[in-house]
Design a protein around this motif. Structure first.
Motif, PDB file in Angstrom:
ATOM      1  N   MET A   1       0.799  -1.278   0.081  1.00  0.00           N
ATOM      2  CA  MET A   1      -0.012   0.055  -0.146  1.00  0.00           C
ATOM      3  C   MET A   1       0.772   1.345  -0.121  1.00  0.00           C
ATOM      4  O   MET A   1       1.764   1.515   0.783  1.00  0.00           O
ATOM      5  CB  MET A   1      -0.774   0.023   1.212  1.00  0.00           C
ATOM      6  CG  MET A   1      -2.571  -0.105   0.857  1.00  0.00           C
ATOM      7  SD  MET A   1      -3.209  -0.175   2.327  1.00  0.00           S
ATOM      8  CE  MET A   1      -3.280   1.332   3.316  1.00  0.00           C
ATOM      9  N   LYS A   2       0.679   2.203  -0.903  1.00  0.00           N
ATOM     10  CA  LYS A   2       1.449   3.300  -1.323  1.00  0.00           C
ATOM     11  C   LYS A   2       0.794   4.425  -1.194  1.00  0.00           C
ATOM     12  O   LYS A   2      -0.455   4.546  -1.539  1.00  0.00           O
ATOM     13  CB  LYS A   2       2.135   3.016  -2.221  1.00  0.00           C
ATOM     14  CG  LYS A   2       3.173   1.865  -2.510  1.00  0.00           C
ATOM     15  CD  LYS A   2       4.413   2.189  -1.524  1.00  0.00           C
ATOM     16  CE  LYS A   2       5.366   0.892  -1.538  1.00  0.00           C
ATOM     17  NZ  LYS A   2       6.427   1.166  -0.868  1.00  0.00           N
ATOM     18  N   LEU A 123      -6.038   2.873  10.646  1.00  0.00           N
ATOM     19  CA  LEU A 123      -6.403   2.631   9.110  1.00  0.00           C
ATOM     20  C   LEU A 123      -8.074   2.514   8.902  1.00  0.00           C
ATOM     21  O   LEU A 123      -8.615   2.727   7.839  1.00  0.00           O
ATOM     22  CB  LEU A 123      -6.142   0.972   9.002  1.00  0.00           C
ATOM     23  CG  LEU A 123      -4.488   0.887   9.010  1.00  0.00           C
ATOM     24  CD1 LEU A 123      -3.906  -0.313   8.745  1.00  0.00           C
ATOM     25  CD2 LEU A 123      -3.881   1.659   7.785  1.00  0.00           C
ATOM     26  N   GLU A 152      -7.486  -2.457  -0.481  1.00  0.00           N
ATOM     27  CA  GLU A 152      -6.526  -3.333   0.318  1.00  0.00           C
ATOM     28  C   GLU A 152      -7.265  -3.443   1.822  1.00  0.00           C
ATOM     29  O   GLU A 152      -6.807  -4.642   2.378  1.00  0.00           O
ATOM     30  CB  GLU A 152      -5.296  -2.633   0.449  1.00  0.00           C
ATOM     31  CG  GLU A 152      -4.329  -2.513  -0.953  1.00  0.00           C
ATOM     32  CD  GLU A 152      -3.777  -3.821  -1.284  1.00  0.00           C
ATOM     33  OE1 GLU A 152      -3.614  -4.491  -0.503  1.00  0.00           O
ATOM     34  OE2 GLU A 152      -3.724  -3.842  -2.634  1.00  0.00           O
ATOM     35  N   LEU A 153      -8.042  -2.630   2.287  1.00  0.00           N
ATOM     36  CA  LEU A 153      -8.657  -2.670   3.416  1.00  0.00           C
ATOM     37  C   LEU A 153      -9.780  -2.994   3.410  1.00  0.00           C
ATOM     38  O   LEU A 153     -10.719  -2.270   4.243  1.00  0.00           O
ATOM     39  CB  LEU A 153      -8.222  -1.313   4.315  1.00  0.00           C
ATOM     40  CG  LEU A 153      -6.728  -0.715   4.335  1.00  0.00           C
ATOM     41  CD1 LEU A 153      -6.558   0.600   4.925  1.00  0.00           C
ATOM     42  CD2 LEU A 153      -5.824  -1.805   5.035  1.00  0.00           C
ATOM     43  N   TYR A 157     -10.025  -8.234   5.514  1.00  0.00           N
ATOM     44  CA  TYR A 157      -8.936  -8.182   5.904  1.00  0.00           C
ATOM     45  C   TYR A 157      -8.681  -7.796   7.354  1.00  0.00           C
ATOM     46  O   TYR A 157      -7.789  -8.050   8.115  1.00  0.00           O
ATOM     47  CB  TYR A 157      -8.132  -7.346   5.064  1.00  0.00           C
ATOM     48  CG  TYR A 157      -6.509  -7.064   5.391  1.00  0.00           C
ATOM     49  CD1 TYR A 157      -5.703  -8.383   5.239  1.00  0.00           C
ATOM     50  CD2 TYR A 157      -6.174  -5.847   5.593  1.00  0.00           C
ATOM     51  CE1 TYR A 157      -4.379  -8.323   5.392  1.00  0.00           C
ATOM     52  CE2 TYR A 157      -4.662  -5.938   6.063  1.00  0.00           C
ATOM     53  CZ  TYR A 157      -4.115  -7.034   5.831  1.00  0.00           C
ATOM     54  OH  TYR A 157      -2.585  -6.949   6.278  1.00  0.00           O
TER      55      TYR A 157
ATOM     56  N   ARG B 234       1.099  -6.470   2.727  1.00  0.00           N
ATOM     57  CA  ARG B 234       0.804  -5.487   1.779  1.00  0.00           C
ATOM     58  C   ARG B 234       1.133  -3.944   2.325  1.00  0.00           C
ATOM     59  O   ARG B 234       1.046  -2.973   1.393  1.00  0.00           O
ATOM     60  CB  ARG B 234      -1.035  -5.429   1.495  1.00  0.00           C
ATOM     61  CG  ARG B 234      -1.675  -5.391   2.768  1.00  0.00           C
ATOM     62  CD  ARG B 234      -3.130  -5.608   2.774  1.00  0.00           C
ATOM     63  NE  ARG B 234      -3.288  -6.946   2.368  1.00  0.00           N
ATOM     64  CZ  ARG B 234      -4.518  -7.615   2.062  1.00  0.00           C
ATOM     65  NH1 ARG B 234      -5.698  -6.787   1.960  1.00  0.00           N
ATOM     66  NH2 ARG B 234      -4.580  -8.808   1.952  1.00  0.00           N
ATOM     67  N   PHE B 235       1.653  -3.935   3.578  1.00  0.00           N
ATOM     68  CA  PHE B 235       1.907  -2.686   3.886  1.00  0.00           C
ATOM     69  C   PHE B 235       3.432  -2.260   3.622  1.00  0.00           C
ATOM     70  O   PHE B 235       4.040  -1.320   3.938  1.00  0.00           O
ATOM     71  CB  PHE B 235       1.646  -2.594   5.506  1.00  0.00           C
ATOM     72  CG  PHE B 235       0.222  -2.120   5.949  1.00  0.00           C
ATOM     73  CD1 PHE B 235      -0.394  -1.353   5.611  1.00  0.00           C
ATOM     74  CD2 PHE B 235      -0.361  -3.525   6.378  1.00  0.00           C
ATOM     75  CE1 PHE B 235      -1.678  -1.001   6.041  1.00  0.00           C
ATOM     76  CE2 PHE B 235      -1.646  -3.476   6.629  1.00  0.00           C
ATOM     77  CZ  PHE B 235      -2.480  -2.572   6.399  1.00  0.00           C
ATOM     78  N   LYS B 236       4.160  -3.288   3.105  1.00  0.00           N
ATOM     79  CA  LYS B 236       5.545  -3.315   2.973  1.00  0.00           C
ATOM     80  C   LYS B 236       6.152  -2.014   2.340  1.00  0.00           C
ATOM     81  O   LYS B 236       5.419  -1.691   1.416  1.00  0.00           O
ATOM     82  CB  LYS B 236       5.968  -4.544   2.180  1.00  0.00           C
ATOM     83  CG  LYS B 236       7.520  -4.794   2.568  1.00  0.00           C
ATOM     84  CD  LYS B 236       7.820  -6.222   2.166  1.00  0.00           C
ATOM     85  CE  LYS B 236       9.288  -6.535   2.107  1.00  0.00           C
ATOM     86  NZ  LYS B 236       9.724  -7.840   2.187  1.00  0.00           N
ATOM     87  N   GLN B 237       7.031  -1.164   3.027  1.00  0.00           N
ATOM     88  CA  GLN B 237       7.254  -0.159   2.465  1.00  0.00           C
ATOM     89  C   GLN B 237       8.961   0.088   2.303  1.00  0.00           C
ATOM     90  O   GLN B 237       9.370   0.986   2.717  1.00  0.00           O
ATOM     91  CB  GLN B 237       7.034   0.798   3.596  1.00  0.00           C
ATOM     92  CG  GLN B 237       5.465   1.219   3.867  1.00  0.00           C
ATOM     93  CD  GLN B 237       4.512   2.041   2.729  1.00  0.00           C
ATOM     94  OE1 GLN B 237       5.204   2.864   2.075  1.00  0.00           O
ATOM     95  NE2 GLN B 237       3.389   1.832   2.762  1.00  0.00           N
TER      96      GLN B 237
END
Lengths: 528, 542
Positions: A1-2, A123, A152-153, A157, B234-237
């Motif tokens: 997630m970005k 979140l 994603e959230l 999840y 999925r949070f991997k940064q």
């Protein structure tokens, strides 16, 4: 997630090295004033703004990506500030939870679990904004951000995370696998999913070798108990690491979100200040280097505009196809101000901001470099030229084709003949390397040398003296004149050499103190 | 003057009946006799040597030696060798040969690896003695033997595939080839590998519940840490901190670990009884000749380690033509080895100097502005000759140096500046001692003497010293502020330190024949900063 609000497909690198000349840029362009107006006293926003402003983008498309996000932000400032507050809040939550200073994996694990629980709450808040407000935004950057949050959230999840957060508190004993190290002691302890250990059929029938042996340490064997807890620690070492790293990843998401949103929040702050001062702003039109575009109208030195009490006059220039712009003319005529306004607008354009102008089009350059005269330089002439040339040399280490070079009264630390010769050589080499040069100079020999060549690609601007010596701070296209106006300014100020205050001061005609522009004009106007 | 010799047998050389190169219990033909990397003991002549530390501090040789030896196990041995001036050219050549062979980078790397591994072997065997539990001791012992086998075999390969010209390395290579082919060594290698393979297969599980521990075979249970990581992936940064505590072996296994290991040994009885047998059989695996080779090797490796970074910084080293027959010495692009170390570590440039004496020339009189590198030049001259006499490569692209009988250094003493008369007297006494002891085969380095007196005294005394030096026909560097001393005859060469014309404050360390002179021009400064048109154009197109 970005977050991806500053680049279409990558994080902004907040720890990248600043360009090697950043100190010069900050000092020469008086960037501190701009950054303070963006930060409004917030140290974090100041740092974020400095890093984004100084790390210029090289691609017009990348600039437009940020311009569109920024336009969204200006349209919906409240939602942007709310999201920024969630990111800031998340990181405050983190600081509130006891951290990982411990030398024990079990303490690391329990701290990590509490951190993850706190992060999940934040979140959920972000998800809610995405659910409620996403449709108000149109830029690629912000619509992608909201879509990612929703995808994603999802609810499932959040349930999976909840399950593991319970499991990670496990207290039913640990099963570890291990191997023999080169000295036969155990290594490679890995925590295993704890199923029941089954005996095979041979063993159950009492045939073959046993597959399990046990021992129990006596109740008063403290050393043994310590050794066992040490083993357990080795066992959960990796899972504690996994949990703590997961928490860190989520914090880095919030950190990135805070940083990237922080830049836009800073732009919103600046926008408000400029609106109060009635300084016009517009999104610049960036083009690629090959377009040879440079034209603007009403361009202000944004830093001067932020500090000045009166309205500041802007400049209009059409310099398409020009690669050398030489600025001559009267002292306190706004030459340095003009030079700074060009440098600032270029930097602001290349980080995706608006500029302080009614319109601004320019090609995207590979970097802005400044070589300004420094008032605080040592008074020994030879030492000063040495220092100037040494600065020029370090610029030469960094500057490459397609950059923008701003000179302010450079190479004036020696006599005019020598200074002009050095200036000519330097500028010639830079032009041949396809570097655009702005040069503010008093050295007639230097300016006239280029003028007599009548090159199509050279533009001459002059700071005009108005009738009765009053400055308009507007430059006009005009050839260099053989004299300067230092004397003029000197008498306007009342001639400090006649007082006994400062008999050794350098002759005022030769220097245009960068910081004194405003003061001078202020005093002049008050006097009238 | 601290002449003296060490009691270390390797420093004395010539050990009749020392470890023979022959592997025990083989019928292979005897290998060429290897005895030492440092002295050619096959020639039957004893090398001429004297240990001289009198000039160590004035020439900054002490700094060089201290850095060369560092924290190496053999630091005292190496230091003694570095202070030991050789009096015979053959031993100098014997060492040059080894150094030249080590110019081969791939060979040097392999030899370096060998030395590192051998040091590890020794530290392992040291650990074994301190350990309490049998299975653990055996593990360390097996590991030591394994490292030893790898080290020896890799070195034998390296030596046999390299082109060796030195007498020392050729002899050792021949020895090693025989040793590696011997039955003893071969069985050591095979047994070691078998034991390691067997132990490496072992996987086991422990379950800890309260004070009870179950030890069992591992049966493919899933890695729970991986499951957790996957959930949050999925949070991997990008890179985050590693929270793993660093658990490795703990010296002296505790009783719980030992109990577990005992149960593991019961789960895997075949593997562990074979290990017992192995340890009994190979108790003495380390060969004495290998050990001596490795010790003497440290002399070469330590010095090469010192000059390696200097070479990488663009400085050259050469094998000087060492001669006792001619005083027509020279060196090109030479420098002060201690200063160079410091400057390179600070990333600063090093100025190199040339010198040459021809025909009747014997004496360099160095004058010129202060801070210009006069003392540095004198030091470099002294260092160069001392290190050449030890058989080391020296600073410079090429050099011919004199094999002296004694090296005398007289530098100004800093202490007791209030007592001028006392200091002058002390200077005179020390100089007289030097001039009395020096022969025409000596080298004398003098720095700024008689600064404690008036110019006319200094002129008078300086002349007296010079006359004596000229008469001795001794090679000499004389640093002085008295200009007249530079023109006392055909044996005297005048050198001056120079300044940067456009920046007189800057040190150059450049010393040349002839006077300095220069003018300040703006363009010269531009030139200095590489920002003239030509230079800028070249820089910007790079």
């Amino acid at each position: 997630m970005k977050a991806y609000l500053l680049h279409q497909e990558q994080d902004f690198n907040f720890v990248a090295d600043l360009p090697p000349n950043h100190d010069d840029l900050i000092q020469d362009l008086e960037l501190t004033t701009l950054l303070e107006a963006m930060a409004l006293g917030d140290k974090f926003l100041y740092e974020v703004s400095a890093r984004v402003v100084l790390a210029s983008l090289g691609d017009p498309e990348a600039i437009l990506y940020r311009q569109r996000v920024l336009a969204d932000c200006i349209a919906e400032p409240e939602i942007i500030r709310e999201m920024y507050a969630i990111a800031v809040g998340a990181l405050e939550d983190k600081r509130g939870i006891w951290g990982y200073g411990s030398q024990s994996p079990s303490l690391i694990l329990s701290a990590a679990v509490r951190q993850l629980e706190a992060a999940v709450i934040r979140l959920k808040q972000l998800r809610k904004i995405a659910d409620d407000r996403a449709e108000r935004f149109h830029s690629a950057g912000l619509t992608t951000l909201f879509r990612t949050l929703q995808r994603e959230l999802d609810d499932e999840y959040f349930m999976t995370m909840g399950y593991h957060l319970k499991q990670l508190r496990f207290r039913n004993g640990e099963l570890l696998s291990a191997e023999l190290d080169r000295d036969n002691s155990g290594i490679g302890f890995v925590l295993r999913s704890s199923g029941s250990v089954k005996r095979n059929w041979k063993e159950r029938l009492g045939m073959g070798s046993r597959s399990s042996y046990s021992f129990t340490i006596p109740p008063r064997d403290d050393a043994g108990a310590n050794a066992l807890s040490d083993l357990t620690s080795r066992g959960i070492n990796l899972v504690a690491n996994a949990a703590a790293q997961s928490a860190d990843h989520i914090w880095s998401y919030f950190t990135m979100l805070r940083g990237e949103l922080g830049f836009y929040v800073s732009c919103l702050n600046l926008c408000n200040r400029l609106a109060v001062k009635e300084v016009p702003i517009s999104f610049p039109a960036p083009s690629s280097w090959s377009q040879r575009v440079l034209s603007f109208s009403g361009l202000r030195d944004i830093c001067l505009a932020l500090r000045a009490e009166q309205r500041v006059v802007g400049n209009d220039i059409e310099a398409n196809g020009k690669s050398l712009i030489i600025i001559t003319g009267a002292n306190s005529g706004g030459k340095s101000t003009f030079l700074r306004s060009v440098g600032l607008a270029q930097l602001m354009m290349q980080c995706g901001m608006f500029v302080a102008a009614e319109a601004y089009s320019a090609r995207v350059c590979g970097g802005v470099f400044t070589h300004f005269i420094r008032e605080e330089d040592s008074t020994m002439t030879s030492g000063r030229l040495d220092e100037e040339l040494s600065r020029m040399s370090s610029i030469a280490d960094q500057i490459r084709s397609h950059c923008l070079m701003l000179f302010n009264e450079s190479f004036a630390a020696t006599n005019e003949r020598e200074g002009s010769e050095i200036g000519r050589q330097v500028v010639r080499a830079l032009l041949e390397a396809e570097i655009t040069v702005f040069f503010v100079t008093h050295q007639f020999d230097f300016a006239n040398g280029f003028h007599s060549q009548r090159a199509e690609s050279t533009l001459f601007l002059r700071a005009e003296r108005q009738s009765e010596g009053q400055r308009r701070y507007k430059l006009a296209v005009a050839e260099p004149l053989p004299t300067s106006f230092g004397e003029d300014v000197y008498y306007q100020l009342g001639g400090w050499l006649d007082s006994d205050e400062d008999p050794d001061s350098p002759s005022g005609s030769a220097r245009e103190a960068s910081a004194s522009n405003l003061d001078t004009s202020g005093r002049v106007r008050q006097a009238e | 003057m601290a002449d003296g010799t060490s009691q270390d047998p390797d420093l004395l050389g010539g050990q009749p009946g020392s470890a023979s190169g022959e592997p025990p219990s083989t019928s292979a033909p005897p290998a060429p006799h290897f005895t030492s990397l440092l002295f050619d003991e096959s020639s039957g002549k004893a090398a001429v040597r004297r240990e001289d530390r009198s000039s160590a501090s004035d020439l900054n040789l002490d700094q060089i030696v201290k850095t060369v030896t560092g924290v190496r196990e053999e630091r005292d041995f190496i230091a003694a060798l570095l202070y030991q001036q050789l009096g015979d050219i053959d031993t100098v050549h014997y060492r040059h040969e080894v150094y030249r062979d080590l110019e081969d980078q791939s060979l040097l790397e392999r030899i370096q690896q060998f030395a590192d591994l051998m040091s590890k072997v020794r530290s392992h065997l040291g650990q074994v003695e301190k350990m309490q539990y049998l299975h653990q001791r055996e593990g360390w012992f097996l590991d030591a033997a394994s490292i030893y086998c790898d080290a020896v075999r890799a070195l034998a390969d390296g030596l046999s595939s390299a082109r060796l010209d030195s007498r020392a390395l050729r002899a050792f290579s021949a020895f090693l080839t025989g040793y590696v082919a011997s039955a003893t060594f071969e069985s050591l290698v095979a047994d070691t590998r078998d034991r390691q393979d067997a132990l490496a297969q072992i996987r086991y599980c422990i379950r800890i519940r309260g004070g009870r521990v179950d030890v069992s075979r591992y049966e493919d249970q899933a890695d729970y840490s991986a499951e957790v990581l996957k959930t949050f992936e999925r949070f991997k940064q990008g890179a985050v901190k590693d929270y793993r505590l660093n658990y490795r072996t703990w010296p002296g296994m505790n009783h719980v670990g030992a109990q577990i290991l005992q149960l593991v040994a019961r789960l895997f009885p075949d593997e562990f009884s074979a290990l017992d047998d192995y340890c009994r059989q190979h108790a003495e695996f380390l060969h004495e000749t290998v050990r001596r080779f490795e010790r003497e090797l440290q002399f070469y490796l330590a010095y090469l380690d010192y000059i390696g970074p200097l070479r990488a910084a663009g400085l050259s080293f050469c094998y000087p033509d060492v001669t006792a027959a001619s005083k027509e010495i020279f060196a090109n692009d030479t420098f002060d080895l201690a200063l160079a170390k410091k400057l390179v570590s600070e990333g600063k440039p090093i100025v190199r100097n040339d010198f040459r004496m021809e025909g009747p020339e014997r004496i360099f009189v160095v004058s010129g502005p202060n801070q210009g590198g006069k003392t540095t030049f004198a030091r470099a001259f002294g260092q160069l000759h001392h290190l050449a006499s030890v058989g080391c490569p020296v600073a410079g692209t090429a050099a011919r140096l004199f094999l002296f009988d004694r090296l005398f250094v007289h530098f100004e003493r800093k202490e007791d500046l209030t007592n001028m008369r006392g200091k002058l007297e002390d200077d005179l006494v020390r100089i007289r001692k030097v001039l009395q002891a020096a022969t025409s085969n000596s080298i004398v380095v003098m720095n700024e003497i008689f600064t404690s007196t008036t110019l006319s005294d200094a002129r008078f005394l300086g002349k007296k010293v010079m006359e004596k030096v000229i008469q001795l026909d001794v090679l000499c560097v004389y640093v002085t502020f008295v200009d007249e001393l530079a023109s006392l005859g055909e044996s005297v060469v005048s050198l001056v330190s120079t300044i940067v014309p456009e920046n007189p404050a800057q040190r150059t360390y450049k010393v040349v024949r002839g006077p300095a002179d220069g003018l300040a021009y703006a363009l010269a400064i531009a030139e200095k900063h590489n920002v003239t048109y030509e230079r800028l154009r070249a820089r910007l197109s790079a």
